[in-house]
Design a protein around this motif. Structure first.
Motif, short mmCIF file in Angstrom:
data_model
loop_
_atom_site.label_atom_id
_atom_site.label_comp_id
_atom_site.label_asym_id
_atom_site.label_seq_id
_atom_site.Cartn_x
_atom_site.Cartn_y
_atom_site.Cartn_z
N VAL A 419 64.46 0.39 18.28
CA VAL A 419 63.90 -0.99 16.37
C VAL A 419 63.43 0.49 15.05
N GLY A 420 63.78 0.04 14.30
CA GLY A 420 63.30 0.48 13.15
C GLY A 420 62.43 -0.51 12.37
N LEU A 421 60.84 0.17 11.89
CA LEU A 421 60.27 -0.52 11.59
C LEU A 421 59.91 -0.44 10.56
N ILE A 422 59.65 -0.97 9.64
CA ILE A 422 59.44 -0.70 7.75
C ILE A 422 57.77 -1.20 7.52
N PRO A 464 58.56 9.44 13.14
CA PRO A 464 57.86 8.75 11.22
C PRO A 464 59.90 8.88 10.90
N CYS A 465 59.36 8.13 9.57
CA CYS A 465 60.63 8.56 8.60
C CYS A 465 60.52 9.00 7.53
N ASN A 466 58.91 9.24 7.40
CA ASN A 466 58.42 10.32 6.25
C ASN A 466 58.50 9.17 5.02
N GLY A 467 58.48 7.60 5.02
CA GLY A 467 58.54 7.11 3.87
C GLY A 467 59.88 6.78 3.48
N ASP A 468 61.12 6.98 4.15
CA ASP A 468 62.69 6.67 4.14
C ASP A 468 62.81 5.40 4.89
N ASP A 469 62.72 4.37 4.35
CA ASP A 469 63.14 2.55 4.79
C ASP A 469 64.58 2.78 5.00
N LYS A 470 65.35 4.35 4.40
CA LYS A 470 66.85 3.82 4.79
C LYS A 470 66.73 4.70 5.83
N LYS A 471 66.38 5.55 6.72
CA LYS A 471 66.05 5.97 8.12
C LYS A 471 65.74 5.23 9.21
N ALA A 472 65.25 4.48 8.73
CA ALA A 472 63.95 3.22 10.32
C ALA A 472 65.82 2.10 10.39
N LEU A 473 66.84 2.05 8.98
CA LEU A 473 68.08 1.51 9.20
C LEU A 473 68.81 1.74 10.53
N GLU A 474 68.75 3.33 10.92
CA GLU A 474 69.54 3.82 11.61
C GLU A 474 69.22 3.23 13.44
N ALA A 475 68.18 2.62 13.34
CA ALA A 475 67.72 1.99 14.61
C ALA A 475 68.82 0.83 14.98
N LYS A 477 67.86 -2.53 15.34
CA LYS A 477 67.71 -3.33 14.58
C LYS A 477 66.50 -3.45 14.14
N ALA A 478 65.76 -3.93 13.38
CA ALA A 478 65.44 -3.42 11.80
C ALA A 478 64.28 -4.42 11.40
N TYR A 479 63.19 -4.29 11.39
CA TYR A 479 62.45 -4.91 10.82
C TYR A 479 60.97 -4.68 9.61
N ILE A 480 61.03 -5.46 8.74
CA ILE A 480 60.11 -5.77 8.08
C ILE A 480 59.03 -6.26 8.47
N ARG A 496 68.47 -4.36 0.73
CA ARG A 496 70.07 -4.95 0.62
C ARG A 496 70.93 -4.56 2.18
N ASP A 497 70.61 -4.37 3.46
CA ASP A 497 70.83 -4.45 4.17
C ASP A 497 71.12 -5.19 5.35
N GLY A 498 72.36 -5.94 6.35
CA GLY A 498 72.18 -6.89 6.97
C GLY A 498 71.52 -6.52 8.34
N ARG A 499 71.30 -5.49 8.58
CA ARG A 499 70.85 -4.58 9.66
C ARG A 499 69.04 -4.93 10.01
N VAL A 500 68.96 -5.14 8.64
CA VAL A 500 66.96 -5.25 8.48
C VAL A 500 66.98 -7.36 8.01
N GLU A 501 65.91 -7.26 9.18
CA GLU A 501 65.50 -9.33 9.87
C GLU A 501 63.57 -9.06 8.79
N LEU A 502 63.57 -10.32 7.85
CA LEU A 502 61.89 -10.72 8.36
C LEU A 502 61.36 -11.33 9.12
N LEU A 503 59.87 -10.72 9.51
CA LEU A 503 59.32 -11.36 10.93
C LEU A 503 58.56 -12.88 10.75
N ILE A 504 58.95 -13.25 9.07
CA ILE A 504 58.12 -14.22 8.48
C ILE A 504 59.09 -15.52 9.12
#
Length: 504
Positions: A419-422, A464-475, A477-480, A496-504
């Motif tokens: 999982v990627g987590l932003i 860690p992704c060192n603040g690079d959100d796009k690295k989290a998308l390599e998982a 599934k990714a969540y904001i 703007r990537d379909g692999r990332v989802e909101l939890l809200i």
């Protein structure tokens, strides 16, 4: 511990280690009076500037709560029922927690021919924010004679130092009146979000608080029903009184420390004593939240610079309306403290003196949604030696707002995969505990670093992704992970990537 405290003045890493050590001792009920003395002595040896840096570091996530807020007293024995309810509605609209002086509610109820609990229920029908109850004893709402309920605040107006009420009238109680509604005792606590206990009797202030044995009954009942517990103590002489007050609070297992200065700050260097009391509380408080219910304007400012989270204030005629934010010769009954305290906080944040965000209703709502997502599995639950959430989370969990809100997903909907987590705060911790491995990105490099360290020490495969959100998308599934809509949508639109989802 002394070395860690000295290092924590300039090192967030040392501050993190210090808090982990204290939390471990608190959880194991092994924090002794000698530990408190060691902390007080170590902070005492620092300069005022160093104390402020220490307190600010310890307010930083995840060592403490990095929010600053106002808690509002809307009630007074002098107000009508309509005025009281309207004050509560306005406080709720602003998004501040409501501090209920139970004696005043009982006085208003008596005039209206109602039971005190009926008036409390009227408040709950109108508000969503957390409800904090104070002046509460073994029979429920305390009752006082008119010379106390209509006190003009001579001690605050005249200024320090005082050892007791200048009119020698505190702490008189109308016990028989309290007993008339003793059957409401548990109902009050069930309806509240948090409950205050006052330990100043342990500090030699028998004239200012109920006996400690009575406070133990209140504390045990609050814990029984899962409510947050706040412990109030005086700064007093800034040393022996500070140690005895904090020890009494720790013995009662309180979540929040509430520090009273102003005339009850009798130290020779009162501003350093106030700053020291806040910084020491930051180190030792279980739930990561430190408040004040009594502080002159200069104390409020130095307290905010030293790690303070909450300033208690009030509407005109409520006694908290003059207890914070004013100075001797201006602190008097009738003051509208809320606007004064708000100005002081905003000025200190704007000047860069406070490393925290001012709480608004969006933040309160986000914490409530986080509670719902986590299904209430928050503080005092811990991961890697740190609590998941703080006392604010526990308070909001017990509010109408939290009960009303719905979420699209819960922690149970997150599958155990890569999982990627932003966002690296508490929601990420909980998801990480469930996933096989996680990649975490946060705009704040310290938040990301501390989160990874805590999770790794808990045996969780976090990277860690060192603040690079796009690295989290390599998982897979990714969540904001933020529940603040405008921030979540801003991140989503940027990626703007379909692999990332909101939890809200």
């Amino acid at each position: 511990m002394r070395d860690l405290i000295k290092e924590a003045v300039n090192s967030l890493d040392s501050a993190l280690d210090l808090r982990k050590l204290i939390i471990k001792k608190l959880n194991e009920r092994k924090l002794k009076e000698s530990d408190i003395i060691e902390v007080v002595d170590a902070v005492d040896n620092l300069s005022l500037e160093e104390i402020q840096k220490l307190g600010s570091n310890l307010r930083t996530f995840p060592m403490g709560c990095d929010l600053v807020e106002i808690a509002v007293g809307p009630c007074s024995s002098s107000l009508t029922l309509t005025q009281f309810i309207e004050n509560c509605m306005l406080t709720d609209y602003m998004g501040f927690p409501i501090h209920i002086c139970s004696y005043a509610v009982a006085d208003i109820a008596e005039r209206e021919g109602l039971k005190p609990i009926e008036v409390l229920k009227m408040v709950l029908n109108e508000v969503d924010v957390p409800i904090d109850i104070d002046h509460f004893g073994m029979y429920g709402a305390m009752r006082f004679p008119k010379e106390i309920t209509h006190c003009y605040g001579d001690c605050y107006f005249k200024g320090p130092p005082f050892k007791g009420c200048p009119r020698d009238r505190i702490h008189k109680r109308l016990i028989e009146k309290e007993k008339e509604h003793a059957d409401e005792f548990e109902d009050w606590i069930k309806l509240a979000s948090t409950v205050c206990v006052n330990v100043v009797e342990e500090q030699g202030g028998e004239e200012h608080a109920a006996p400690l044995e009575e406070m133990k009954i209140v504390a045990e009942t609050a814990k029984k029903y899962g409510k947050g517990l706040e412990g109030i103590f005086h700064i007093g002489d800034g040393y022996d009184d500070l140690i005895s007050g904090i020890k009494a609070c720790i013995d009662l297992d309180v979540d929040v420390f509430v520090v009273e200065g102003a005339p009850f700050n009798r130290a020779k260097d009162r501003l350093k004593a106030f700053a020291k009391s806040i910084a020491v509380s930051r180190i030792l408080v279980k739930g990561g939240v430190v408040a004040t219910n009594g502080a002159y304007e200069d104390e409020c400012r130095v307290g905010l610079r030293s790690g303070l989270n909450t300033i208690l204030t009030g509407f005109p005629l409520n006694h908290h309306g003059y207890m914070c934010g004013y100075s001797p010769k201006t602190a008097k009954r009738g003051n509208f403290g809320l606007r004064r305290v708000m100005r002081i906080i905003k000025e200190e944040i704007r000047a860069g003196n406070v490393n925290a965000s001012f709480v608004d209703k969006d933040i309160i709502k986000a914490i409530a949604l986080g509670n719902r997502f986590l299904k209430g599995n928050i503080y005092p639950y811990s991961i890697g030696g740190f609590y998941l959430g703080d006392a604010h989370w526990a308070s909001i969990k017990e509010s109408n707002l939290c009960r009303k809100l719905k979420v699209n997903k819960t922690i149970d909907d997150i599958s155990a995969e890569k999982v990627g987590l932003i966002g690296g705060r508490y929601i990420s911790w909980a998801i990480a505990e469930k996933a096989e491995e996680v990649y975490i990105s946060d705009a704040d490099s310290w938040v990301e670093k501390a989160t990874i360290k805590i999770l790794n020490e808990a045996g969780i495969n976090a990277y860690p992704c060192n603040g690079d959100d796009k690295k989290a998308l390599e998982a897979d599934k990714a969540y904001i992970t933020t529940f603040i809509p405008n921030i979540a949508l801003k991140i989503l639109n940027k990626l703007r990537d379909g692999r990332v989802e909101l939890l809200i």
